[in-house]
Motif scaffolding. Structure first.
Motif, PDB file in Angstrom:
ATOM      1  N   ASN A 223       0.859  -1.093   0.045  1.00  0.00           N
ATOM      2  CA  ASN A 223       0.021  -0.097  -0.028  1.00  0.00           C
ATOM      3  C   ASN A 223       0.719   1.352   0.025  1.00  0.00           C
TER       4      ASN A 223
ATOM      5  N   MET B  19      -1.958  -0.319  -8.361  1.00  0.00           N
ATOM      6  CA  MET B  19      -2.681   0.229  -7.164  1.00  0.00           C
ATOM      7  C   MET B  19      -2.386  -0.587  -5.874  1.00  0.00           C
ATOM      8  N   GLY B  20      -2.561  -0.061  -4.727  1.00  0.00           N
ATOM      9  CA  GLY B  20      -2.252  -0.680  -3.344  1.00  0.00           C
ATOM     10  C   GLY B  20      -3.750  -0.839  -2.964  1.00  0.00           C
TER      11      GLY B  20
ATOM     12  N   LYS C  11       1.790   1.704  -3.661  1.00  0.00           N
ATOM     13  CA  LYS C  11       0.591   1.726  -4.589  1.00  0.00           C
ATOM     14  C   LYS C  11       0.746   0.662  -5.494  1.00  0.00           C
TER      15      LYS C  11
END
Length: 305
Positions: free
Chosen positions: A208, A233-234, A211
């Motif tokens: 996260n 994308m996280g 990301k």
């Protein structure tokens, strides 16, 4: 007439081609949300909701970590009640094959097993003589082994302000073992959401902090190999459906097919969507934890374990 004929037919042909290809593209993307379904607020009187885990009845247990409690949502009557308080500052939750509730309890950076009588067994208290950074999320494989992420998010209830471990990793605790093994030590910034496939051959892990979400192959001994970027994308938490789609959280819920192609975005009217699971007797209700609230959405697909 000939020039005029060409002038009006070429755009029509283009429109026909476009419509045909658009229909074909639409047909290739299966519907995942039930017809007429709307996002439904269940409750909004918490501080920060996280860690939804579904039991064999389809009921969901989730956490309100700042208030140090685990709550239970009952599918039959759409009600929510306190289940356990205090709860070791539980964050991520998951049920094992025996019906025990597993908890990433980061008050003391531990991994817990909570039985049906709410008796707690500490499965992991440290790693190589030092506390873990703060177990965050977890998933149980078909053998009963536990994969969990160990990022570092400073907590107000800790007396220390530096990570105990020298890296932020993914660990695996084999069934019957009391010593976790490092299975991913890839210079993660903040490893967070984690979920595996029903056949226990594939594991998804979110970083996260950067990301990114990665996908790994799972070896027979529980180790990971063949790391690949799955999505730019996280995700704070994640889940899978029966079609192999992967659901990531953050700005609402974003759904990717098994090849990493984005196929759906589900808006959630909160600043942050933390976690998700499939709930209900048939696992066809998407249960969403977001900020101080929890939501449900009826689906055309169902969850898997």
């Amino acid at each position: 007439m000939k020039k005029h004929f060409k002038a009006i037919t070429l755009p029509i042909i283009s429109v026909i081609i476009c419509l045909t290809s658009c229909k074909a593209q639409k047909a290739q993307t299966p519907k995942i949300i039930a017809d007429g379904a709307e996002l439904t607020l269940v409750a909004d009187d918490y501080e920060f909701t996280e860690g939804p885990a579904v039991d064999s009845n389809g009921d969901v247990y989730f956490t309100d970590q700042p208030n140090d409690r685990i709550l239970k949502w009952t599918a039959a009557d759409n009600s929510v009640a306190d289940y356990m308080k205090p709860a070791g500052r539980s964050n991520g939750l998951y049920f094992d094959q025996e019906g025990n509730l597993l908890s990433a309890a980061d008050e003391k950076n531990q991994l817990w097993r909570i039985d049906s009588g709410k008796n707690v067994t500490v499965l992991i208290d440290d790693f190589k003589g030092k506390k873990l950074n703060g177990p965050n999320d977890l998933w149980v494989d078909g053998k009963g082994g536990i994969y969990f992420t160990d990022p570092y998010y400073q907590r107000s209830w800790w007396t220390h302000n530096e990570p105990p471990q020298d890296a932020r990793r993914v660990y695996y605790l084999a069934s019957g073992s009391d010593t976790p093994q490092i299975v991913a030590d890839d210079n993660f910034d903040q490893p967070n959401g984690i979920i595996g496939s029903p056949d226990s051959k594939t594991l998804y892990v979110s970083d996260n902090g950067t990301k990114k979400t990665y996908v790994y192959s799972v070896e027979e001994n529980g180790s990971l190999s063949n790391k690949k970027l799955f999505a730019d994308m996280g995700s704070d938490g994640m889940t899978l459906d029966n079609l192999g789609n992967v659901y990531l959280t953050g700005d609402g819920v974003t759904v990717f097919d098994k090849n990493g192609k984005k196929i759906q975005h589900i808006p959630v009217p909160e600043k942050w969507t933390a976690n998700i699971t499939f709930a209900g007797p048939e696992q066809k209700t998407l249960f969403i934890t977001a900020m101080d609230s929890v939501y449900t959405l009826e689906m055309a697909v169902h969850g898997v374990r």
